[in-house]
Scaffold this active site. Structure first.
Site, PDB file in Angstrom:
ATOM      1  N   HIS A 146     -26.371  45.364 126.043  1.00  0.00           N
ATOM      2  CA  HIS A 146     -25.227  44.461 126.172  1.00  0.00           C
ATOM      3  C   HIS A 146     -24.148  44.896 125.211  1.00  0.00           C
ATOM      4  CE1 HIS A 146     -27.480  41.833 128.747  1.00  0.00           C
ATOM      5  NE2 HIS A 146     -28.498  41.977 127.926  1.00  0.00           N
ATOM      6  N   TYR A 196     -15.314  42.647 125.239  1.00  0.00           N
ATOM      7  CA  TYR A 196     -15.996  43.809 125.815  1.00  0.00           C
ATOM      8  C   TYR A 196     -15.338  45.147 125.483  1.00  0.00           C
ATOM      9  CZ  TYR A 196     -18.393  40.109 128.360  1.00  0.00           C
ATOM     10  OH  TYR A 196     -19.120  38.989 128.676  1.00  0.00           O
TER      11      TYR A 196
HETATM   12  C1  DQA Z   1     -22.822  41.374 128.983  1.00  0.00           C
HETATM   13  C2  DQA Z   1     -23.090  39.929 128.525  1.00  0.00           C
HETATM   14  C3  DQA Z   1     -23.283  39.004 129.718  1.00  0.00           C
HETATM   15  O1  DQA Z   1     -23.524  37.677 129.268  1.00  0.00           O
HETATM   16  C4  DQA Z   1     -22.048  38.987 130.591  1.00  0.00           C
HETATM   17  O2  DQA Z   1     -22.264  38.191 131.733  1.00  0.00           O
HETATM   18  C5  DQA Z   1     -21.599  40.358 130.969  1.00  0.00           C
HETATM   19  C6  DQA Z   1     -21.652  41.433 129.966  1.00  0.00           C
HETATM   20  C7  DQA Z   1     -22.484  42.308 127.807  1.00  0.00           C
HETATM   21  O3  DQA Z   1     -22.480  43.512 128.025  1.00  0.00           O
HETATM   22  O4  DQA Z   1     -22.209  41.848 126.698  1.00  0.00           O
HETATM   23  O5  DQA Z   1     -21.115  40.581 132.059  1.00  0.00           O
HETATM   24  O6  DQA Z   1     -23.985  41.872 129.619  1.00  0.00           O
END
Ligand code: DQA
Length: 141
Positions: free
Chosen positions: A97, A22
């Protein structure tokens, strides 16, 4: 024009949450980059983060903004209630995402909420929020 940025569960701990997936920026740092772009584009950006599904739905259901840019986080894969709330919102919706959810575990590859969005951006890290804002501004204008 006003746009609301919503971040779901566990995005309050960005920076220290699995940074290899992330990124190392905190949510506050990401939001200040968005604020800067919003200023350049001459629009307003508002921010809401919650770890609670109901709180996110309450915020969407009272939203007066022209568009919502949302990273529903884990709720992406589970929440019919969040999808219904986005469906009822009368403005532009973009789902973002940080990671490419299609290149991850099977359970992350499907989004319950995406069909309530006008567009989805996935896998561009925090730049995805800025890309979504640029798209939203041109769609709503
Ligand atoms: C997310 C992807 C999701 O699967 C995960 O649960 C997240 C972050 C992303 O930003 O890549 O919390 O939304």
């Amino acid at each position: 024009m006003r746009f609301l940025f919503i971040n779901g569960p566990n995005l309050d701990i960005l920076g220290r949450r699995e940074p290899e997936i992330y990124g190392s920026e905190s949510l506050e740092e990401i939001n200040s980059g968005i604020r800067e772009t919003a200023g350049e584009l001459g629009v307003e950006a508002e921010f809401f983060q919650s770890n609670h599904e109901g709180a996110i739905i309450d915020r969407i259901n009272t939203a007066q903004e022209d568009g919502i840019i949302i990273n529903p986080a884990g709720l992406t894969h589970t929440s019919v209630a969040l999808k219904d709330s986005l469906e009822a919102f009368n403005g532009y919706v973009c789902e973002v995402h940080l990671s490419n959810i299609f290149a991850r575990e099977e359970f992350r590859k499907s989004s319950v909420t995406a069909s309530a969005a006008d567009g989805v951006i996935s896998g561009f890290g925090s730049r995805g929020y800025v890309m979504a804002l640029e798209a939203a501004v041109s769609e709503v204008a």
